[in-house]
Design a protein around this motif. Structure first.
Motif, PDB file in Angstrom:
ATOM      1  N   GLU A   1      -3.289   2.996   1.049  1.00  5.69           N
ATOM      2  CA  GLU A   1      -4.021   1.995   1.831  1.00  5.69           C
ATOM      3  C   GLU A   1      -3.153   0.770   2.102  1.00  5.69           C
ATOM      4  O   GLU A   1      -3.226   0.166   3.161  1.00  5.69           O
ATOM      5  CB  GLU A   1      -5.308   1.581   1.098  1.00  5.69           C
ATOM      6  CG  GLU A   1      -6.399   2.663   1.062  1.00  5.69           C
ATOM      7  CD  GLU A   1      -7.015   2.916   2.444  1.00  5.69           C
ATOM      8  OE1 GLU A   1      -7.179   1.962   3.213  1.00  5.69           O
ATOM      9  OE2 GLU A   1      -7.323   4.095   2.739  1.00  5.69           O
ATOM     10  N   ILE A   2      -2.314   0.394   1.122  1.00  2.00           N
ATOM     11  CA  ILE A   2      -1.490  -0.806   1.297  1.00  2.00           C
ATOM     12  C   ILE A   2      -0.256  -0.511   2.150  1.00  2.00           C
ATOM     13  O   ILE A   2       0.045  -1.227   3.093  1.00  2.00           O
ATOM     14  CB  ILE A   2      -1.033  -1.375  -0.067  1.00  2.00           C
ATOM     15  CG1 ILE A   2      -2.254  -1.780  -0.901  1.00  2.00           C
ATOM     16  CG2 ILE A   2      -0.125  -2.594   0.135  1.00  2.00           C
ATOM     17  CD1 ILE A   2      -1.897  -2.271  -2.297  1.00  2.00           C
ATOM     18  N   TYR A   3       0.467   0.581   1.800  1.00  2.00           N
ATOM     19  CA  TYR A   3       1.768   0.805   2.426  1.00  2.00           C
ATOM     20  C   TYR A   3       1.749   1.848   3.530  1.00  2.00           C
ATOM     21  O   TYR A   3       2.756   2.061   4.195  1.00  2.00           O
ATOM     22  CB  TYR A   3       2.798   1.220   1.359  1.00  2.00           C
ATOM     23  CG  TYR A   3       3.097   0.126   0.381  1.00  2.00           C
ATOM     24  CD1 TYR A   3       4.062  -0.830   0.659  1.00  2.00           C
ATOM     25  CD2 TYR A   3       2.398   0.040  -0.812  1.00  2.00           C
ATOM     26  CE1 TYR A   3       4.318  -1.850  -0.245  1.00  2.00           C
ATOM     27  CE2 TYR A   3       2.648  -0.969  -1.710  1.00  2.00           C
ATOM     28  CZ  TYR A   3       3.609  -1.923  -1.425  1.00  2.00           C
ATOM     29  OH  TYR A   3       3.864  -2.920  -2.303  1.00  2.00           O
ATOM     30  N   ASP A   4       0.603   2.515   3.715  1.00  2.00           N
ATOM     31  CA  ASP A   4       0.516   3.565   4.718  1.00  2.00           C
ATOM     32  C   ASP A   4       1.545   4.658   4.478  1.00  2.00           C
ATOM     33  O   ASP A   4       1.959   5.353   5.394  1.00  2.00           O
ATOM     34  CB  ASP A   4       0.714   2.979   6.135  1.00  2.00           C
ATOM     35  CG  ASP A   4      -0.525   3.240   6.969  1.00  2.00           C
ATOM     36  OD1 ASP A   4      -1.266   4.168   6.599  1.00  2.00           O
ATOM     37  OD2 ASP A   4      -0.751   2.538   7.964  1.00  2.00           O
ATOM     38  N   ALA A   5       1.984   4.787   3.228  1.00  2.00           N
ATOM     39  CA  ALA A   5       2.940   5.835   2.881  1.00  2.00           C
ATOM     40  C   ALA A   5       2.662   6.257   1.450  1.00  2.00           C
ATOM     41  O   ALA A   5       1.845   5.633   0.765  1.00  2.00           O
ATOM     42  CB  ALA A   5       4.365   5.307   3.018  1.00  2.00           C
ATOM     43  N   GLY A   6       3.341   7.289   0.998  1.00  2.00           N
ATOM     44  CA  GLY A   6       3.080   7.803  -0.341  1.00  2.00           C
ATOM     45  C   GLY A   6       3.737   7.020  -1.455  1.00  2.00           C
ATOM     46  O   GLY A   6       3.562   7.335  -2.623  1.00  2.00           O
ATOM     47  N   GLN A   7       4.525   5.990  -1.108  1.00  2.00           N
ATOM     48  CA  GLN A   7       5.189   5.240  -2.164  1.00  2.00           C
ATOM     49  C   GLN A   7       5.229   3.758  -1.848  1.00  2.00           C
ATOM     50  O   GLN A   7       5.092   3.349  -0.703  1.00  2.00           O
ATOM     51  CB  GLN A   7       6.605   5.765  -2.373  1.00  2.00           C
ATOM     52  CG  GLN A   7       7.507   5.594  -1.150  1.00  2.00           C
ATOM     53  CD  GLN A   7       8.773   6.373  -1.320  1.00  2.00           C
ATOM     54  OE1 GLN A   7       8.733   7.516  -1.754  1.00  2.00           O
ATOM     55  NE2 GLN A   7       9.889   5.764  -0.989  1.00  2.00           N
ATOM     56  N   THR A   8       5.418   2.960  -2.889  1.00  3.93           N
ATOM     57  CA  THR A   8       5.461   1.510  -2.717  1.00  3.93           C
ATOM     58  C   THR A   8       6.843   1.094  -2.233  1.00  3.93           C
ATOM     59  O   THR A   8       7.759   1.910  -2.163  1.00  3.93           O
ATOM     60  CB  THR A   8       5.227   0.793  -4.053  1.00  3.93           C
ATOM     61  OG1 THR A   8       6.308   1.124  -4.919  1.00  3.93           O
ATOM     62  CG2 THR A   8       3.920   1.204  -4.684  1.00  3.93           C
ATOM     63  N   ALA A   9       6.987  -0.199  -1.915  1.00  9.13           N
ATOM     64  CA  ALA A   9       8.309  -0.750  -1.652  1.00  9.13           C
ATOM     65  C   ALA A   9       9.112  -0.705  -2.964  1.00  9.13           C
ATOM     66  O   ALA A   9       8.531  -0.585  -4.038  1.00  9.13           O
ATOM     67  CB  ALA A   9       8.189  -2.184  -1.164  1.00  9.13           C
ATOM     68  N   THR A  10      10.432  -0.756  -2.845  1.00 10.95           N
ATOM     69  CA  THR A  10      11.268  -0.770  -4.050  1.00 10.95           C
ATOM     70  C   THR A  10      11.403  -2.215  -4.540  1.00 10.95           C
ATOM     71  O   THR A  10      11.565  -3.125  -3.729  1.00 10.95           O
ATOM     72  CB  THR A  10      12.661  -0.196  -3.737  1.00 10.95           C
ATOM     73  OG1 THR A  10      12.478   1.102  -3.161  1.00 10.95           O
ATOM     74  CG2 THR A  10      13.495  -0.081  -4.994  1.00 10.95           C
ATOM     75  N   ILE A  11      11.316  -2.388  -5.856  1.00 10.46           N
ATOM     76  CA  ILE A  11      11.392  -3.749  -6.378  1.00 10.46           C
ATOM     77  C   ILE A  11      12.814  -4.282  -6.251  1.00 10.46           C
ATOM     78  O   ILE A  11      13.788  -3.525  -6.316  1.00 10.46           O
ATOM     79  CB  ILE A  11      10.927  -3.818  -7.855  1.00 10.46           C
ATOM     80  CG1 ILE A  11      11.709  -2.839  -8.731  1.00 10.46           C
ATOM     81  CG2 ILE A  11       9.437  -3.555  -7.954  1.00 10.46           C
ATOM     82  CD1 ILE A  11      11.424  -2.993 -10.205  1.00 10.46           C
ATOM     83  N   GLY A  12      12.936  -5.585  -6.060  1.00  8.07           N
ATOM     84  CA  GLY A  12      14.259  -6.179  -5.849  1.00  8.07           C
ATOM     85  C   GLY A  12      14.953  -6.553  -7.142  1.00  8.07           C
ATOM     86  O   GLY A  12      16.179  -6.593  -7.226  1.00  8.07           O
TER      87      GLY A  12
END
Lengths: 321, 353
Positions: free
Chosen positions: A120-131
């Motif tokens: 729902e948040i990223y419209d993809a199966g994974q989150t952003a990568t942490i910096g």
């Protein structure tokens, strides 16, 4: 000799890194199972922890916390894990649901819920990568010691050593404090504990929530050190392996720690055996199944008998015999 | 839970309340995530029974679920919790495909042989935890969890080493071992529905027959009700435990054969579990370990998983919502103590008035 040392310099840190999330999660399982509540849901709680760790880190990064973010992320995951484990606690302690079935449901729920939210948040199966990942570093002074330095204290994660300290604390709490005695009493003989004025249900709630907190820490440590982001494939089986470590370690903190490190070696060997002289000819599958085979053998009594807490998997009703 | 699963008084009320709560919670989650629950559920239902293709795919999906549900239920009835259905299904899948690939006799021999091979592999995978339980009193849950991982890693390794054809999978099985059905497929706009569905329906009847109409079935259920009484009555409890786990594993293995010989026609390297075996726990629990209940529950869960695709494409709801609903239904059924307590309270209130 040099070749052996070179091998150890690769394998030992890799094993410790793989073992750290297992050790932390196994400590969680220890609190829950010592209080008499089976926790098959460790896997799901770890998933929640990994999710919380990444989301928390991203959140704190956005707030400008910089290098502190992953540590705060782990803290966030601990809270998320403890809250989520309440579902298991309410179902299996208050509602007297079958503890194993409830744990299975927790595992399903954790994966479904986290991946749903991520989609729902990223419209993809994974989150952003942490910096700001926690990176491998040398421990000052200790890494300069010959032989042991490069093996144990170079290019390691600080989290591993924090986990080892936590295990010592867990041992002290469970075996040397009144709280620990009460926890174990509730898991061995709840009626006797109740007669002595110990609040059985409350102790079990604490046990299960601690398991959520520790599994949350385990999952998030894996996420912010090794994985770097969260998807459905981040935690696949580590929770069950932590459960195996707990059993193989006979429900004791140091036993579970030893088992986790041993499993860590098996995992490290499964990925790097191909490069090591003397190990090339052993098929990878042997290293992959080793932890599971050993756990079965341990349970069957071939590797020292593993005896669970006596009241494990039994809901307690006041006044019942 | 064991008594709850076996109790005749279980009735239909608790599963239905659990399902309603599950869907209600799903609706709340959709509301919170900015989706319209009515659009979402309409799309979901369309994705299950919207046209014959969707319906055919739903039946295809429920086929292995029936087997995994039967496998879990069969062990439940003997007082055992078989979490290892997943692993038993994986070895059944692999072995049946191997037999389907390796030899090429006429269909009348080949197909039953391939299914039988799946059953034997599954039974063997169930036999080990059964034996350990009977012989060393090792809890079957932990052993079966470990056996799941061993199954996955061993089959993956065998495929990778000996049977790799293209990419991550084996070659296609010989057509003489295939369950594919042109008739059923054409009937449902070329869905992957195969003969396995009818075998699954027959397996429901078989489970009922074994458990309720044979002497051995009576023994198995008796051991599930009360081990000590069964022992006192002269039954061999240990033997029944091993038998129950083996039969349970055999059902799971056939479920794997249905996937291998029917749906895909090959076996592939599994990155994670198929979850069909774990879903079997949900199916058995919701179906109260009865044949009819399992059939209906498998239809519900198979349908939900099939409809999830449509829910995503038509209503933009992430398909994982279905996993959440299924997990909540399991939790609610498992917590039936509190539902029953609430129902009792309501009942007694009414009587007071």
């Amino acid at each position: 000799m040099d070749v052996v040392l070179q091998i150890l310099y690769i394998i030992v840190p890799a094993a410790l890194i793989a073992a750290t999330p297992l050790m932390l999660t196994a400590m969680g399982g220890l609190f829950s199972e010592r209080s008499g509540v089976v926790n098959i849901g460790l896997e799901g709680l770890m998933v929640m922890g990994a999710f919380g760790g990444i989301i928390g880190t991203l959140m704190f990064e956005a707030l400008g916390m910089g290098a502190l973010s992953p540590w705060l992320g782990i803290g966030f995951a601990v809270i998320i894990g403890a809250i989520f484990s309440l579902i298991h606690a309410v179902a299996s302690i208050s509602f007297r649901a079958d503890q194993i079935v409830s744990g299975v449901a927790i595992n399903f729920l954790a994966v479904g819920l986290t991946v749903f939210i991520v989609r729902e948040i990223y419209d993809a199966g994974q989150t952003a990568t942490i910096g700001t990942r926690i990176l491998r570093s040398n421990i000052p002074f200790l890494s300069d010691i010959p032989v042991i330095g490069p093996m144990l204290f170079s290019r390691v994660y600080l989290t591993t050593y924090i986990a080892l300290i936590i295990i010592a604390v867990v041992w002290y709490v469970v075996f040397k404090t009144p709280f620990g005695l009460r926890l174990r009493a509730v898991g061995e003989h709840p009626m006797a504990a109740d007669t002595m004025g110990i609040k059985v249900q409350r102790m079990r709630y604490i046990g299960v929530m601690l398991s959520g907190a520790f599994a949350g820490a385990g999952g998030s440590v894996y996420a912010v050190t090794i994985a770097g982001n969260f998807s459905a494939g981040t935690i696949v089986g580590q929770g069950f392996m932590a459960l195996a470590a707990l059993i193989f370690g006979k429900w004791t903190p140091f036993g579970a720690m030893g088992a986790a490190i041993f499993f860590g070696f098996a995992m490290a060997l499964s990925t790097s055996a191909q490069q090591l002289p003397g190990f090339q000819n052993i098929p990878q599958v042997w290293f992959l199944i080793l932890p599971y085979v050993l756990t079965i053998l341990a349970l069957a009594g071939f590797v020292g008998k593993a005896e669970p807490p006596k009241a494990l998997n039994q809901p307690y009703t006041k006044g019942s015999r | 839970m064991m008594s709850m699963l076996k109790g005749r008084a279980f009735g239909i009320t608790i599963p239905i309340i659990a399902i309603l709560f599950g869907f209600l919670a799903g609706a709340v989650i959709m509301l919170f995530s900015g989706n319209n629950p009515i659009t979402g559920y309409t799309a979901l239902v369309n994705g299950i029974v919207g046209d014959t293709y969707q319906f055919g795919e739903t039946l295809q999906r429920m086929t292995p679920l029936i087997f995994s549900g039967i496998a879990v239920a069969f062990a439940f009835r003997t007082g055992l919790l078989n979490i290892g259905v997943e692993g038993q299904l994986i070895v059944g899948w692999f072995t049946s495909v191997y037999v389907g690939l390796a030899i090429d006799p006429p269909m009348i021999i080949h197909l039953p042989l391939a299914i039988l091979a799946g059953a034997v592999a599954g039974a063997l995978w169930g036999f080990v935890p059964g034996l350990l339980k009977a012989r060393f009193q090792v809890h079957e849950v932990i052993v079966t969890i470990m056996m799941n991982y061993i199954a996955m890693h061993v089959t993956n390794s065998l495929i990778r080493t000996y049977l790799l054809d293209s990419g991550q999978r084996t070659g296609f099985i010989n057509s003489s071992a295939s369950l594919e059905s042109e008739f059923l497929s054409e009937l449902t706009q070329f869905s992957r529905l195969h003969w396995g569905f009818l075998i699954a329906a027959a397996a429901c009847v078989l489970m009922w027959f074994i458990l309720w109409k044979t002497k051995k079935g009576f023994e198995l259920r008796s051991v599930g009700f009360n081990k000590n009484a069964s022992l006192y009555a002269g039954m061999n409890v240990d033997q029944n435990i091993v038998l129950s786990m083996s039969v349970s594993g055999a059902f799971a293995g056939i479920g794997g054969a249905m996937v291998g010989l029917g749906t895909y026609g090959y076996a592939n390297i599994l990155p994670t579990f198929t979850n069909i075996g774990f879903d079997g726990i949900a199916v058995a629990l919701l179906g109260a370990s009865s044949s009819i209940g399992i059939f209906l529950a498998a239809f519900l869960f198979g349908g939900l998983q099939q409809g999830a695709n449509m829910m995503q494409s038509q209503a933009g709801v992430a398909p994982e919502l279905v996993e959440i609903i299924i997990a909540l239904i399991i939790l609610f059924v498992a917590s039936s103590y509190i539902i029953r307590w609430a129902l009792d309270r309501l009942q007694s209130r009414k009587e007071e008035k």
